[in-house]
Design an enzyme around this catalytic site. Structure first.
Site, PDB file in Angstrom:
ATOM      1  N   ARG A 158       2.256   8.543   6.960  1.00  0.00           N
ATOM      2  CA  ARG A 158       2.532   8.444   8.392  1.00  0.00           C
ATOM      3  C   ARG A 158       4.018   8.161   8.622  1.00  0.00           C
ATOM      4  NH1 ARG A 158      -0.693   3.600  10.247  1.00  0.00           N
ATOM      5  NH2 ARG A 158      -0.073   2.916   8.169  1.00  0.00           N
ATOM      6  N   TRP A 178       7.053  -0.929  -7.780  1.00  0.00           N
ATOM      7  CA  TRP A 178       8.144  -1.514  -6.995  1.00  0.00           C
ATOM      8  C   TRP A 178       9.365  -1.737  -7.878  1.00  0.00           C
ATOM      9  CZ3 TRP A 178      11.080  -5.990  -7.013  1.00  0.00           C
ATOM     10  CH2 TRP A 178      11.791  -6.268  -5.834  1.00  0.00           C
ATOM     11  N   LYS A 186       7.040  -6.536  11.027  1.00  0.00           N
ATOM     12  CA  LYS A 186       6.427  -5.899   9.862  1.00  0.00           C
ATOM     13  C   LYS A 186       7.431  -5.109   9.022  1.00  0.00           C
ATOM     14  CE  LYS A 186       2.764  -2.573   8.718  1.00  0.00           C
ATOM     15  NZ  LYS A 186       3.618  -1.462   8.288  1.00  0.00           N
ATOM     16  N   ALA A 193      -3.522   1.588  12.705  1.00  0.00           N
ATOM     17  CA  ALA A 193      -4.943   1.537  12.345  1.00  0.00           C
ATOM     18  C   ALA A 193      -5.680   0.389  13.009  1.00  0.00           C
ATOM     19  CB  ALA A 193      -5.088   1.419  10.828  1.00  0.00           C
ATOM     20  N   PHE A 242      -3.212  -0.387   7.280  1.00  0.00           N
ATOM     21  CA  PHE A 242      -3.783  -1.726   7.134  1.00  0.00           C
ATOM     22  C   PHE A 242      -4.874  -1.754   6.070  1.00  0.00           C
ATOM     23  CE2 PHE A 242      -2.080  -2.275  11.596  1.00  0.00           C
ATOM     24  CZ  PHE A 242      -1.048  -3.109  11.210  1.00  0.00           C
ATOM     25  N   PHE A 269       3.652  -8.756  -9.326  1.00  0.00           N
ATOM     26  CA  PHE A 269       4.765  -9.631  -8.982  1.00  0.00           C
ATOM     27  C   PHE A 269       5.163 -10.401 -10.236  1.00  0.00           C
ATOM     28  CE2 PHE A 269       3.439  -8.579  -4.800  1.00  0.00           C
ATOM     29  CZ  PHE A 269       4.467  -8.884  -3.922  1.00  0.00           C
ATOM     30  N   THR A 289       4.021   1.458  -0.820  1.00  0.00           N
ATOM     31  CA  THR A 289       4.780   1.434  -2.073  1.00  0.00           C
ATOM     32  C   THR A 289       3.942   2.007  -3.209  1.00  0.00           C
ATOM     33  OG1 THR A 289       6.021  -0.507  -1.340  1.00  0.00           O
ATOM     34  CG2 THR A 289       5.979  -0.083  -3.709  1.00  0.00           C
ATOM     35  N   LYS A 335       0.822  -1.215   0.000  1.00  0.00           N
ATOM     36  CA  LYS A 335       0.000   0.000   0.000  1.00  0.00           C
ATOM     37  C   LYS A 335       0.855   1.264   0.000  1.00  0.00           C
ATOM     38  CE  LYS A 335      -2.432   0.175   3.661  1.00  0.00           C
ATOM     39  NZ  LYS A 335      -1.375   0.846   4.458  1.00  0.00           N
TER      40      LYS A 335
END
Length: 556
Positions: free
Chosen positions: A94, A409, A105, A273, A301, A381, A73, A71
């Site tokens: 954030r 990415w 994480k 969140a 999240f 991906f 990224t 998210k």
């Protein structure tokens, strides 16, 4: 393939004053923290506050899985893509917490060629905002215990102390502690607790405050305990507000850094969140809207947590109106929701994709309930197949969603142009009629039921006796008009993290609730959610090091 930290360390950053200049910000409106970080002054807001707002784009996602979603990224890459298209865009994010960085994480700077930099600084201490919040939180705790020790003139009932100490680290041993042990001079013996800094009410207050006056008013409303008559005792009654505000003076100012492609990123505040409201600061978002034509922001999240709170808490309080929502998913995550083990996600599996895509379907439906246009993007991906892409594309378009593949990415801004074009098309051709899910005047249990049924898909809500008692007391104290901030696992739409996909036939179990009177919402604790996480068996901290030249390794 290079790691995220290797990519970030090889990047060529430009001085932050040059990034600022591209948005019309003079050097006088910056408070520099070295060459590549700066805070935006209060004077800047006074200069720009009467400008028209740009368009506000929220990036959210399906429920997180071990397969990854990307998210942040996507948020960074979308901002970079607008830059490639010569659109004046800025990102609002954030700040990362140290807890996840050293836990499981990781950080929150994006990934691959869609990152904000300096990555190590952002993930480790940054400009000290979290330390200031921790200090202000613990100053209030110290003043509270000192007041009791010095005679307890306010008649505080030590069995009903609500305020907890905090630390920006995952430390399960501090969840429940005893303070005041030792001699009489060492304080009053009582049970105490720690929360992680991002769960502190002061974090939420900082992120929702408009200015210093608003900050101080909110700090003063914090309920720290109840007295023997059952009446709330506030931070203002402890004369704590001025000193707390002094600690937060610099932390209240938004931070400016840059992406790998020199797009500006205003990074400020960082409530989780799953246990808080999950959005960056109102000041950061409002400033960004005055500086650029398009603001790309994200909420923590999945959309059932961060986006719901962005739309029902932040936008409601701040008067913000999002123009579009980007919903991020991956083929891998959808197959994981369809029952495919993590080690088999590389294989094409349209049957599992069809089973798991119901999670995405529910999030699409949820966001459309707010009457905001939705664009779905698949974070690409290398193992994904064309058949899988086409399946998801048709599924989304059948549900009135624009769709685009994201390759940010791997390719940075260039890989986000297809998504940026879909967002631009949406901004120019579809109207947002944002409205919150429930009205202010609804009762607290009505609001909880609205989120549980409409967003989570629950059949209903069950309440522990302590929760019902707490909610009644909160309403009796006059806080019934506040929005609810649901504390729930991020891994499932339900409050049971093992229920993937689109669970049905369940109830949300509310075990307790408390009012964050300063922040302006009621926190509702569901399931087994904890406000102080623990470290995993093998913490990420085990692999982090720094050499004699000061180069950090293992952060990602």
């Amino acid at each position: 393939m290079k790691t995220d930290i290797e990519i970030a360390q090889e990047a060529t950053m430009i001085p932050i004053k040059e990034v600022a200049a591209s948005y019309g910000i003079s050097e006088e409106d910056l408070e520099l923290y070295g060459r590549y970080k700066a805070k935006l002054t209060d004077e800047l807001w006074e200069e720009v506050k009467d400008r028209p707002d740009g368009k506000l784009v929220l990036v959210t996602a399906i429920n997180p899985t071990p397969a990854g979603e990307g998210k942040t990224t996507t948020t960074v890459g979308l901002g970079e893509a607008f830059g490639k298209m010569e659109k004046k865009a800025i990102i609002a994010l954030r700040e990362p917490s140290l807890g996840p960085c050293f836990g499981i994480k990781g950080g929150a700077a994006g990934g691959g060629y869609a990152q904000v930099v300096p990555m190590e600084d952002l993930n480790l201490h940054f400009t000290g905002d979290f330390h200031a919040i921790t200090s202000a939180n613990n100053l209030l705790a110290a003043l509270l215990d000192n007041h009791i020790h010095q005679g307890n003139a306010l008649g505080i009932d030590t069995r009903q102390i609500l305020w907890k100490r905090c630390l920006d680290m995952n430390d399960r041993a501090l969840r429940n502690v005893v303070v005041g042990l030792g001699a009489k001079a060492d304080g009053f013996v009582r049970e105490d607790h720690f929360v992680i800094t991002v769960a502190s009410e002061i974090m939420a207050i900082l992120c929702l405050a408009d200015d210093m006056n608003d900050l101080k008013e909110r700090l003063g409303r914090i309920i720290v305990a109840y007295n023997y008559a059952g009446e709330p005792v506030t931070a203002a009654q402890l004369n704590a507000v001025g000193a707390m505000a002094a600690l937060l003076k610099e932390a209240l100012k938004p931070n400016l850094i840059q992406t790998l492609e020199h797009t500006g990123a205003i990074v400020h505040g960082g409530p989780f969140a799953n246990i808080a409201h999950g959005c960056n600061s109102v000041r950061a978002t409002k400033t960004a809207l005055k500086l650029a034509d398009i603001v790309v922001t994200e909420a923590g999240f999945g959309a059932d947590l961060g986006a719901e709170k962005f739309l029902d808490i932040k936008c409601r309080m701040a008067g913000l109106k999002p123009d579009a929502i980007v919903l991020v998913a991956t083929v891998r995550a959808l197959k994981y929701n369809g029952g495919v083990p993590k080690d088999q996600l590389k294989e094409e599996n349209l049957e599992a994709l069809a089973r798991g895509i119901v999670n995405l379907e529910k999030h699409i439906e949820n966001m459309q309930k707010y009457d905001v246009p939705v664009i779905v993007t698949l974070n690409s991906f290398i193992t994904d197949t064309e058949a899988e892409y086409q399946f998801v594309k048709k599924f989304c378009e059948d549900r009135d969603c624009e769709f685009a593949l994201s390759e940010v990415w791997e390719k940075g801004g260039e890989g986000g142009i297809a998504l940026a074009e879909k967002v631009l098309y949406t901004l120019e051709n579809k109207e947002s009629h944002y409205k919150p899910l429930y009205p202010d005047e609804a009762g607290l249990k009505e609001k909880i039921a609205a989120v549980a049924k409409e967003i989570y898909g629950a059949d209903g809500v069950s309440y522990a006796p302590a929760a019902s008692k707490a909610l009644k007391k909160i309403e009796d104290m006059g806080f019934g008009r506040l929005p609810v901030c649901m504390a729930k696992t991020q891994y499932s739409l339900s409050d049971d993290q093992t229920k993937l996909g689109r669970p049905s036939g369940f109830e949300i179990n509310v075990r307790d609730a408390y009012v964050s009177a300063g922040a302006g919402f009621v926190v509702v604790l569901t399931g087994a959610i904890m406000t102080m996480p623990g470290l995993p068996k093998v913490p990420a901290a085990n692999n982090i090091d720094v050499n004699n030249d000061g180069v950090i390794t293992g952060l990602f």
